[in-house]
Design a protein around this motif. Structure first.
Motif, PDB file in Angstrom:
ATOM      1  N   ILE A  44     -91.175 108.933 -60.710  1.00 49.11           N
ATOM      2  CA  ILE A  44     -91.646 110.152 -61.166  1.00 49.11           C
ATOM      3  C   ILE A  44     -90.680 111.390 -61.369  1.00 49.11           C
ATOM      4  N   THR A  45     -89.283 110.865 -61.509  1.00 49.57           N
ATOM      5  CA  THR A  45     -88.278 111.644 -61.455  1.00 49.57           C
ATOM      6  C   THR A  45     -88.248 112.639 -62.703  1.00 49.57           C
ATOM      7  N   ALA A  64     -79.988 106.246 -62.613  1.00 50.00           N
ATOM      8  CA  ALA A  64     -81.034 105.087 -62.035  1.00 50.00           C
ATOM      9  C   ALA A  64     -80.443 104.991 -60.596  1.00 50.00           C
ATOM     10  N   GLY A  65     -81.434 104.410 -59.730  1.00 50.44           N
ATOM     11  CA  GLY A  65     -81.234 104.150 -58.356  1.00 50.44           C
ATOM     12  C   GLY A  65     -80.519 102.908 -58.075  1.00 50.44           C
ATOM     13  N   VAL A  66     -80.648 101.942 -58.869  1.00 49.61           N
ATOM     14  CA  VAL A  66     -79.973 100.744 -58.865  1.00 49.61           C
ATOM     15  C   VAL A  66     -78.377 100.952 -58.959  1.00 49.61           C
ATOM     16  N   PRO A  67     -77.714 100.586 -57.860  1.00 49.54           N
ATOM     17  CA  PRO A  67     -76.359 101.049 -57.888  1.00 49.54           C
ATOM     18  C   PRO A  67     -75.458 100.520 -59.034  1.00 49.54           C
ATOM     19  N   VAL A  73     -75.934 119.038 -60.649  1.00 52.02           N
ATOM     20  CA  VAL A  73     -76.770 118.364 -59.483  1.00 52.02           C
ATOM     21  C   VAL A  73     -77.023 116.928 -60.062  1.00 52.02           C
ATOM     22  N   PHE A  74     -76.862 115.820 -59.271  1.00 51.70           N
ATOM     23  CA  PHE A  74     -76.863 114.440 -59.857  1.00 51.70           C
ATOM     24  C   PHE A  74     -78.267 113.797 -59.068  1.00 51.70           C
ATOM     25  N   THR A  75     -78.877 113.220 -59.671  1.00 52.08           N
ATOM     26  CA  THR A  75     -80.224 112.631 -59.053  1.00 52.08           C
ATOM     27  C   THR A  75     -79.800 111.012 -59.158  1.00 52.08           C
ATOM     28  N   THR A  76     -80.379 110.233 -58.355  1.00 44.94           N
ATOM     29  CA  THR A  76     -80.304 108.726 -58.516  1.00 44.94           C
ATOM     30  C   THR A  76     -81.887 108.306 -58.012  1.00 44.94           C
ATOM     31  N   GLY A  77     -82.452 107.528 -58.688  1.00 44.97           N
ATOM     32  CA  GLY A  77     -83.721 106.778 -58.365  1.00 44.97           C
ATOM     33  C   GLY A  77     -84.733 107.404 -59.040  1.00 44.97           C
ATOM     34  N   GLY A  78     -85.867 106.659 -59.441  1.00 47.26           N
ATOM     35  CA  GLY A  78     -87.144 107.192 -59.842  1.00 47.26           C
ATOM     36  C   GLY A  78     -87.224 107.192 -61.528  1.00 47.26           C
ATOM     37  N   LEU A 116     -76.195 116.033 -54.646  1.00 45.83           N
ATOM     38  CA  LEU A 116     -76.880 114.968 -55.074  1.00 45.83           C
ATOM     39  C   LEU A 116     -78.412 114.750 -54.357  1.00 45.83           C
ATOM     40  N   LEU A 117     -79.342 114.562 -55.222  1.00 44.94           N
ATOM     41  CA  LEU A 117     -80.558 114.223 -54.780  1.00 44.94           C
ATOM     42  C   LEU A 117     -80.746 112.705 -54.965  1.00 44.94           C
ATOM     43  N   VAL A 118     -80.956 112.087 -53.580  1.00 42.19           N
ATOM     44  CA  VAL A 118     -81.428 110.489 -53.821  1.00 42.19           C
ATOM     45  C   VAL A 118     -82.846 110.471 -53.434  1.00 42.19           C
ATOM     46  N   ILE A 119     -83.728 110.278 -54.614  1.00 45.27           N
ATOM     47  CA  ILE A 119     -84.986 110.355 -54.812  1.00 45.27           C
ATOM     48  C   ILE A 119     -85.692 108.935 -54.352  1.00 45.27           C
TER      49      ILE A 119
END
Lengths: 253, 253
Positions: free
Chosen positions: A80-81, A148-151, A67-72, A9-12
């Protein structure tokens, strides 16, 4: 668990690295990924810096199955993700026609502006991750899943995505705890139990409660029979040391 | 912020990666490190696997001015951080005489057993990080600061350590928010403000509250005058778009 696919997980987002925001996505994804048999093996929290995002993405997408990303992925300059994912894959970063068409109908005339159109801009070939919680979709490209980053939105996107992921055996968990127990007194016996169940991760976690401190022992793995047998052995161990073991995790603090 | 020393945090523990435990250490350290001018630039959450811990430590201690670790310094078999730090530095892993002597006096005869003595075992040359919250100390070796995973103990250890760290300018934060605001409508104006203050990180964060959703804009950096000026510009921007801006972060959810 070694045969299961793996996840990173990438928390961006600067907001987690600055302490402005308490991350809630790691725990949610860790739990759900375990349940669907794609255990989370690493998390990286990284800033909104293009070189860092691109470099990290290219490293971890080669190291892990997913790979999971959250945010941006919002409309503002600090989101800018998506463009970094395109750059990492070396793909054109362009309007996704389906995302564009679906988003466009949701706005009043003139309101689907350039900033909002950025949320329909993705690496060429991306597959949308759609949910009712947000007009703007997440997307998938290769083994990278962009959310998204919002849970609340991230969770809805993940649940839309989850059925499409080929998981392995679910990671299950069995626990026992004893108030009054001390890690320093159970350590030797516990190490012996771990030695007999190399297929499990046996974790020892002190807890601090109004009703008394103690230790919880958690067995995790894909072998439920082994996990139950290991926890039975730990239950006996607690008893031998004069503690009163109770099955499961301790009550919430 | 570019002249400030940088920090990386390694959260070591299967319990965070499995979703068993909600991490609370990232936010605490992120906030405090910003305050003392050693901004947190990356976090990695990694499992209790020796090669992973050793390899990651050697990477990040070369990349960042300071590395903080949380977790894995208790007495049980899954507590392997200290021995991995010794291995990463190529130093003998041995009883620390001062830690041993101080811990020994705290236990009844026969109770300072081998498991507990592991908590006094460290890389040769380590400096202790002591606090009232725990008998077992953390320690420092080179630019690596090794702390407990239990938040209460970690916080006490960090506060004992903090005065010894040479920080840079504090990272300060100014904010304004407007209920009813939409990111898609402020994005263009906000990007222009960011462009005028390249020394700041201007973040845009939607919020969801019973009393109404909105957007908070946060300016972070070491230049307080610039942060205040940028937030004044965003305040004007909110007003021009018909929103009612309020200074500071929105009330807690």
């Amino acid at each position: 668990m070694t045969q299961n696919p793996t996840a990173c997980l990438l928390v961006i987002g600067n907001e987690v690295l600055s302490g402005r925001t308490q991350d809630l996505n790691i725990k949610y994804l860790a739990t759900r990924l375990g349940e669907i048999g794609i255990p989370l093996r690493e998390v990286r929290v990284i800033p909104d810096v293009p070189e860092t995002i691109i470099g990290t993405l290219n490293l971890v997408r080669a190291m892990f199955d997913h790979v999971f990303t959250t945010g941006g992925i919002g409309p503002t300059h600090d989101d800018i993700t998506s463009e970094c994912v395109s750059a990492a894959f070396g793909l054109p970063h362009e309007i996704h026609p389906e995302a564009y068409a679906k988003m466009a109908v949701g706005y009043a005339p003139g309101e689907f502006n350039a900033a909002r159109q950025r949320m329909a801009t993705m690496p060429r070939g991306a597959t949308l991750i759609e949910c009712a919680a947000s007009r703007a979709p997440g997307f998938n490209i290769g083994n990278v899943h962009v959310m998204a980053g919002v849970p609340r939105i991230m969770q809805a996107q993940f649940e839309a995505l989850a059925p499409t992921l080929a998981g392995g055996l679910p990671v299950i968990s069995r626990a026992v705890h004893a108030t009054g127990a001390l890690e320093g007194r159970i350590a030797d016996g516990l190490a012996a139990v771990q030695g007999r169940y190399p297929q499990l991760d046996l974790g020892s976690y002190p807890y601090y409660r109004e009703g008394g401190n103690g230790v919880a022992i958690v067995a995790k793995g894909t072998d439920a029979i082994a996990a139950e047998a290991a926890i039975r052995e730990v239950t006996v161990l607690f008893g031998e040391l004069g503690y009163t073991p109770k099955q499961g995790e301790p009550p919430a603090a």
